[in-house]
Design an enzyme around this catalytic site. Structure first.
Site, short mmCIF file in Angstrom:
data_model
loop_
_atom_site.label_atom_id
_atom_site.label_comp_id
_atom_site.label_asym_id
_atom_site.label_seq_id
_atom_site.Cartn_x
_atom_site.Cartn_y
_atom_site.Cartn_z
N HIS A 175 38.84 5.33 5.17
CA HIS A 175 37.41 5.80 5.76
C HIS A 175 37.03 6.92 5.56
O HIS A 175 38.04 7.87 5.29
CB HIS A 175 37.55 5.43 7.41
N MET A 177 31.52 2.05 10.18
CA MET A 177 32.14 3.20 9.37
C MET A 177 32.58 3.01 8.07
O MET A 177 33.32 3.74 7.74
CB MET A 177 32.99 3.97 10.41
N SER A 178 32.11 1.77 7.54
CA SER A 178 32.89 1.71 6.16
C SER A 178 31.93 0.74 5.30
O SER A 178 30.47 1.04 5.50
CB SER A 178 34.03 0.50 6.36
N ASN A 211 32.25 -5.61 19.02
CA ASN A 211 31.71 -4.84 20.44
C ASN A 211 30.17 -4.90 20.31
O ASN A 211 29.52 -4.96 19.39
CB ASN A 211 32.38 -3.60 20.68
N SER A 220 38.91 -3.50 10.29
CA SER A 220 39.78 -3.48 11.54
C SER A 220 39.84 -4.69 12.24
O SER A 220 38.56 -5.56 12.53
CB SER A 220 39.00 -2.33 12.55
N ALA A 247 34.83 -4.59 11.00
CA ALA A 247 34.26 -4.81 12.37
C ALA A 247 33.15 -3.90 12.81
O ALA A 247 33.26 -2.83 12.11
CB ALA A 247 35.76 -4.22 13.37
N HIS A 280 38.60 1.38 20.35
CA HIS A 280 39.34 0.75 19.08
C HIS A 280 40.09 -0.50 19.46
O HIS A 280 40.19 -1.57 18.73
CB HIS A 280 40.07 1.69 18.22
N HIS A 297 45.31 -0.86 10.30
CA HIS A 297 44.95 -1.04 8.76
C HIS A 297 46.54 -0.68 8.36
O HIS A 297 47.09 0.38 8.34
CB HIS A 297 44.13 0.06 8.42
N TYR A 326 35.96 9.09 7.23
CA TYR A 326 36.27 10.03 8.48
C TYR A 326 37.91 10.68 8.26
O TYR A 326 38.09 11.32 9.33
CB TYR A 326 35.77 9.45 9.82
N GLU A 327 38.52 10.11 7.22
CA GLU A 327 39.94 10.45 7.40
C GLU A 327 40.01 11.50 6.60
O GLU A 327 41.14 12.26 6.49
CB GLU A 327 40.79 9.13 6.80
#
Ligand code: R1P
Length: 267
Positions: free
Chosen positions: A89, A206-207, A230, A35, A119, A242, A67, A91-92
């Protein structure tokens, strides 16, 4: 023996389609963009060809904002790079094989070097938005593995000491850290961030972890670079979103783009 639906066969089919679409018989290195990393990738080099992931077998085009879902073939000082604009990801909701299909395809297309970017939320005290962090190790908190049904794989030097040393030489002052990979898609709670700090994590996202495991199991040399986009929950007093992740990536591109280019050229 593989069947047409199995992950290895799908990666081979996607690699063959990439060869046809790009006209390049063999790529050397793949760069996977996280990201906010697209502006940096634009500085790596001009694409000779750009292919939609949707046109390649087995790819589930990413849905996370920022993305793009395309793959570029770029010549970087004689090294042939695949630049993946975006990733899928966990979560997709398409499963682990979909998450790692990009790196498996790249290895099937010849890549022996896998460069992952992401990120991340900064956990370690003193980190600032815009800091790049060389991933020295990870904590896989997804409770998943891309190797289920396969074999045991040693991860002692998962993140290549050689490539980490190269990155430190190219970008003196960039620190190293441990990446905690969580399933998402929610950001972490402040209590979870305190736990992650206690177990030794410096950045969180998350990746990356599943892709790194899959790539090393395929025999590739793996490197990962986080950008602190962040500060993690509870550290700045600000809510997380995001959009700030994407903005921080764009703001850092003039520093991170040349670093990626050097890594590709010299890896
Ligand atoms: C959160 O803003 C998103 O950005 C990061 C997190 O993992 C999450 O998907 O994406 P990348 O890891 O793909 O950079």
């Amino acid at each position: 023996m593989s069947s047409p639906g199995d992950p290895a066969a799908l990666a081979d089919a996607a690699a063959a389609a990439l060869r046809t679409a790009t006209g390049v018989e063999r790529h050397d290195v793949v760069l996977v963009l996280g990201s906010g990393w697209r502006p940096a990738a634009d500085l790596v080099g001009a694409a000779d060809v750009e292919v939609a992931m949707a046109d390649l077998p087995g790819f589930v085009p990413p849905t996370a904002a920022g993305h793009a879902g395309t793959i570029r073939s770029v010549d970087v000082d004689g090294r042939r790079a695949l630049v993946m604009l975006g990733r899928t990801h966990l979560y997709e909701g398409h499963g682990v094989d979909a998450v790692v299909h990009g790196v498996r395809t790249a290895v099937a297309a010849g890549c022996r070097t896998v460069l992952l970017t992401n990120a991340a939320g900064g956990i370690r005290e003193g980190m600032a938005v815009g800091d790049a962090v060389i991933v020295s190790d990870h904590v896989n908190m997804t409770a998943r593995s891309p190797l289920v049904g396969a074999r045991f794989v040693d991860l002692t030097t998962l993140y290549s000491p050689r490539l980490r040393a190269l990155a430190r030489a190219v970008a003196p002052g960039v620190t190293e850290g441990v990446y905690a990979g969580l399933p998402g898609p929610h950001f972490e709670t402040p209590a979870e961030i305190r736990m992650l700090r206690t177990i030794g994590a410096d950045v969180v996202g998350m990746s990356t972890v599943l892709e790194a495991i899959a790539a090393t199991a395929e025999g590739a040399e793996v490197f990962a670079l986080s950008l602190v986009t962040n500060l993690a929950a509870g550290m700045s007093g600000q809510p997380l979103d995001h959009e700030e992740v994407l903005a921080a990536g764009a703001a850092a591109a003039l520093r991170t783009g040349p670093l990626l280019r050097e890594l590709i050229a010299r890896s």
